[in-house]
Scaffold this motif. Structure first.
Motif, mmCIF file in Angstrom:
data_model
loop_
_atom_site.group_PDB
_atom_site.id
_atom_site.type_symbol
_atom_site.label_atom_id
_atom_site.label_comp_id
_atom_site.label_asym_id
_atom_site.label_seq_id
_atom_site.Cartn_x
_atom_site.Cartn_y
_atom_site.Cartn_z
ATOM 1 N N MET C 1 -46.690 0.695 -16.803
ATOM 2 C CA MET C 1 -47.226 1.928 -16.381
ATOM 3 C C MET C 1 -48.254 2.249 -15.479
ATOM 4 O O MET C 1 -49.248 1.440 -15.651
ATOM 5 C CB MET C 1 -47.672 2.884 -17.818
ATOM 6 C CG MET C 1 -48.300 4.280 -17.542
ATOM 7 S SD MET C 1 -48.589 5.156 -18.918
ATOM 8 C CE MET C 1 -46.763 5.551 -19.185
ATOM 9 N N LYS C 3 -51.084 3.031 -13.542
ATOM 10 C CA LYS C 3 -52.641 3.773 -13.994
ATOM 11 C C LYS C 3 -53.106 4.651 -12.660
ATOM 12 O O LYS C 3 -52.695 4.581 -11.641
ATOM 13 C CB LYS C 3 -53.822 2.720 -13.933
ATOM 14 C CG LYS C 3 -53.352 1.607 -15.323
ATOM 15 C CD LYS C 3 -54.789 0.893 -15.575
ATOM 16 C CE LYS C 3 -54.973 -0.110 -14.377
ATOM 17 N NZ LYS C 3 -56.252 -0.949 -14.509
ATOM 18 N N LEU C 4 -53.789 5.794 -13.281
ATOM 19 C CA LEU C 4 -54.378 6.419 -12.254
ATOM 20 C C LEU C 4 -55.196 6.058 -11.346
ATOM 21 O O LEU C 4 -56.041 5.278 -11.765
ATOM 22 C CB LEU C 4 -55.095 7.750 -13.039
ATOM 23 C CG LEU C 4 -54.054 8.598 -13.931
ATOM 24 C CD1 LEU C 4 -55.175 9.588 -14.649
ATOM 25 C CD2 LEU C 4 -53.044 9.218 -13.088
ATOM 26 N N HIS C 6 -58.013 7.124 -10.051
ATOM 27 C CA HIS C 6 -59.208 7.315 -10.735
ATOM 28 C C HIS C 6 -60.014 6.472 -11.776
ATOM 29 O O HIS C 6 -60.951 6.436 -12.231
ATOM 30 C CB HIS C 6 -59.626 8.640 -10.760
ATOM 31 C CG HIS C 6 -59.183 9.427 -11.766
ATOM 32 N ND1 HIS C 6 -57.847 9.522 -12.125
ATOM 33 C CD2 HIS C 6 -59.884 9.491 -13.231
ATOM 34 C CE1 HIS C 6 -57.913 10.395 -13.501
ATOM 35 N NE2 HIS C 6 -58.867 9.875 -14.014
ATOM 36 N N ILE C 7 -58.961 5.833 -12.491
ATOM 37 C CA ILE C 7 -59.296 4.799 -13.240
ATOM 38 C C ILE C 7 -58.966 3.344 -12.883
ATOM 39 O O ILE C 7 -59.196 2.490 -13.909
ATOM 40 C CB ILE C 7 -58.794 5.155 -14.849
ATOM 41 C CG1 ILE C 7 -57.219 4.945 -14.703
ATOM 42 C CG2 ILE C 7 -59.179 6.453 -15.440
ATOM 43 C CD1 ILE C 7 -56.667 5.399 -16.086
ATOM 44 N N ALA C 10 -62.389 -0.086 -9.345
ATOM 45 C CA ALA C 10 -63.259 0.594 -8.339
ATOM 46 C C ALA C 10 -64.096 1.776 -8.904
ATOM 47 O O ALA C 10 -65.289 1.708 -8.635
ATOM 48 C CB ALA C 10 -62.395 1.064 -7.267
ATOM 49 N N GLY C 11 -63.590 2.553 -9.717
ATOM 50 C CA GLY C 11 -64.274 3.928 -9.914
ATOM 51 C C GLY C 11 -64.549 3.798 -11.636
ATOM 52 O O GLY C 11 -65.238 4.962 -11.999
ATOM 53 N N ARG C 12 -64.245 2.680 -12.171
ATOM 54 C CA ARG C 12 -64.699 2.856 -13.621
ATOM 55 C C ARG C 12 -65.831 2.709 -14.149
ATOM 56 O O ARG C 12 -66.748 1.853 -13.659
ATOM 57 C CB ARG C 12 -63.750 1.609 -14.140
ATOM 58 C CG ARG C 12 -64.245 1.481 -15.765
ATOM 59 C CD ARG C 12 -63.359 0.426 -16.477
ATOM 60 N NE ARG C 12 -62.138 1.015 -16.723
ATOM 61 C CZ ARG C 12 -60.917 0.333 -16.205
ATOM 62 N NH1 ARG C 12 -61.123 -0.718 -15.746
ATOM 63 N NH2 ARG C 12 -59.810 1.046 -16.335
ATOM 64 N N ALA C 13 -66.557 3.588 -14.922
ATOM 65 C CA ALA C 13 -67.766 3.746 -15.236
ATOM 66 C C ALA C 13 -68.265 2.373 -15.927
ATOM 67 O O ALA C 13 -67.575 1.759 -16.707
ATOM 68 C CB ALA C 13 -68.088 4.766 -16.214
ATOM 69 N N ASN C 14 -69.460 1.602 -15.515
ATOM 70 C CA ASN C 14 -69.898 0.385 -16.169
ATOM 71 C C ASN C 14 -71.261 0.172 -15.968
ATOM 72 O O ASN C 14 -71.742 0.661 -15.198
ATOM 73 C CB ASN C 14 -69.015 -0.716 -15.716
ATOM 74 C CG ASN C 14 -69.296 -1.010 -14.212
ATOM 75 O OD1 ASN C 14 -70.218 -1.876 -13.872
ATOM 76 N ND2 ASN C 14 -68.919 -0.488 -13.339
ATOM 77 N N MET C 15 -71.735 -0.720 -17.092
ATOM 78 C CA MET C 15 -73.300 -0.896 -17.076
ATOM 79 C C MET C 15 -73.247 -2.390 -16.282
ATOM 80 O O MET C 15 -72.553 -3.262 -16.679
ATOM 81 C CB MET C 15 -73.741 -0.941 -18.618
ATOM 82 C CG MET C 15 -74.909 -0.065 -18.962
ATOM 83 S SD MET C 15 -74.970 -0.228 -20.712
ATOM 84 C CE MET C 15 -76.249 -2.101 -20.315
ATOM 85 N N VAL C 16 -73.898 -2.468 -14.995
ATOM 86 C CA VAL C 16 -73.913 -3.516 -14.248
ATOM 87 C C VAL C 16 -74.693 -4.794 -15.330
ATOM 88 O O VAL C 16 -75.440 -4.367 -16.072
ATOM 89 C CB VAL C 16 -74.507 -3.434 -13.176
ATOM 90 C CG1 VAL C 16 -73.659 -2.412 -12.131
ATOM 91 C CG2 VAL C 16 -76.017 -2.940 -13.178
#
Lengths: 150, 150, 150, 150, 150, 150
Positions: C1, C3-4, C6-7, C10-16
């Motif tokens: 499937m 993926k969108l 925006h997910i 590149a744009g995924r939220a993460n704590m560096v």
């Protein structure tokens, strides 16, 4: 400036407005299961787990977590729970946790019941992880949800 | 006065002493799965769920919960996580959430990784419960845990 | 499937990941300003605000909030602050709040300093809102940020 | 503009700077006592209190509260406790709670030990208040505090 | 013993009594602005900020913070919000955040709306600080506040 | 599998169901005392304690803790306090803290009043511990509890 598609109103995170819903008496019950090996079940049954009484600690942790559901789940409304009960039943191959939450409010309490189950199961995992390396949490689901007029 | 058997030292809840363990670089990855019906998967994929962008909200909720694990799990030590990542993958029949947590500390981070997974899955449940009445969370487990000297 | 977009990663939220950064002595100072009308300033100066001593309550609220920054800001790392100081200076047209936060850690403390300022200013707003309907918070910014090897 | 005396630097609330103190192994033990009538002691000893197992719930509540001391006490530093233990001993006329907290850090852990005691005692109060109307908490104090170089 | 002037009843911190106020339907909207340089705006618009989707993370952080306002602002009453919405609009020179909070209760929700704005803006600051060193938060203020009988 | 006696329903931790109780106007007042040596009392009275204004910080800490009672005490219900007031009175040999909490709800607020007292006293302990090594907290008890129909 053109906005990104995914931040259009259609997809914007929001807490839905429950201000026009009636105050009702609400209840929900959820359950979940953590698999344990036979030796772990035996140690729990004899209260020999080094971290303490697994069943009791898990039940308390579940109750406390249910009260804090709206802190954990971003779009949940804060509710005043009138009752929370977590029951951890020791079975031959693991523990089944059930949680019942109740409130009088404008939205349902299934997330509170599910959160109570999940944190109870995580607490069991934490207390047994020194002796059991194959635990898996399964079958976490809502069993029942009711609402009735006051 | 005679103490109850179950409150003897053997079964007393306690946070084990990790003060003599070395500071090590630690990592853990956990996963879990929530089943969704085909229509719900489609709505998420098209970002049409009324509460917002399910994948992103769930990932953020998981990250935040991982940082607060020691508040939820009574006998967990507080840790300073150097990294948390939650990844929610949309599949044909549900979403698989994975969480990796890292720290430099005296005890492992598997509970943080598992908590990140559980709260991400609960957040998905919350956001989809208006359209899907049969969601079940399964296969929540630790995938990998490492430690290495600094 | 598929993926969108925006997910994607590149744009995924993460704590560096800060696990490979050195422990350093870190400090940051932020400031902000809340405008008050002349009557409100006078009442604060004479400690006649009904809710209590505005300056002291605001400073304490700011200190406490700085310690909890990682709970509020999703991708902030938890830090052990070695020092927090909030200073609210009563001026003719408002209050200037400054906050200095320090830690020994792997990442900077500017968010802690800014959070201390913001919550101090919000607390002033709360305590004065019965008598001042035109307060505005402005000029919230980082003044200085330092790091040095141990 | 003249500042109020009580907001001069001399009296301004602040978290003292511990950044220049050495990391040391630290420990503290505190105790406290809650008086109970004979019937309440009997009910606890037989685990017949309606709200549940008083001793265990109190011990867990104390452990959890000790970990959150810096949220409750405004000028306390956040610490990473390596060990917390709460022990509630059922006596003829009440319960004595003791709490030992340990950490490796730059400041002492007596507040954590005292907070563990206080919340354990409050939990006992809560669980017994339906049957005992004369409970009093007394003798909450630090028993011992140690520090040693690593 | 003579009490200090500043601890007289006149200046003592207190949460005002709202017990005699009617339950009303209440709403408040606040806004604030964070300046960003052109390059940062472009990166956000293309969702290329390393920490993730700035707009969505900020909106979620704002919603969550609004629910916890009474923990942050010492003299705020705890309220059951029936609705929170945070909207971050990307402009040519920064982001404007607005937050609307609603409740049915005995006191207003302007602090919840303002807290939602402030934490959304702080989250933007956090996510962009690696690429933008000149961000300033300005114009944080209440836009509208309503109450109506049930 | 046979369950352990101590995890039978009789002794299982649970939050009692208050869903069928009437909403009433409720109030409770608690008090407690911390002994201080004469030099410490003098320093507090002159606002010369290094950590700041002891009386004010303690009162604010007590108010904030009262609002969070249900997080600390596992089986307490979450309540919406309509009023909290903490009063710390400086005496010749220590400080007496009193806390009054009020709410409109289905269960009493004595735990909130007691928690406010305890955390105010702990805050005094924290702020004075550098200069006073013999503080003891005593006489923490409920003074009055009322309820009346709306």
């Amino acid at each position: 400036m053109k906005k990104l598609t995914h931040i259009d109103d259609a997809g914007r995170a929001n807490m839905v407005d429950v201000g026009n819903k009636n105050q009702q008496s609400r209840s929900a019950t959820a359950e979940g299961f953590i698999s344990l090996n036979a030796e772990t079940v035996k140690l729990i049954g004899e209260n020999q787990i080094k971290k303490g009484d697994v069943i009791t600690v898990a039940e308390i942790a579940g109750i406390q977590a249910a009260k804090r559901t709206s802190e954990l789940i971003p779009l949940c409304h804060t509710l005043l729970l009138t009752k929370v009960e977590v029951h951890c039943e020791l079975l031959e191959d693991g523990i089944r946790a059930t949680c019942t939450a109740k409130c009088i409010g404008q939205t349902g309490v299934e997330m509170e019941a599910l959160t109570g189950v999940q944190v109870a199961l995580l607490t069991i995992y934490d207390m047994c992880k020194a002796v059991d390396k194959a635990m898996v949490i399964n079958q976490v689901r809502l069993l029942e949800k009711t609402k009735s007029d006051l």
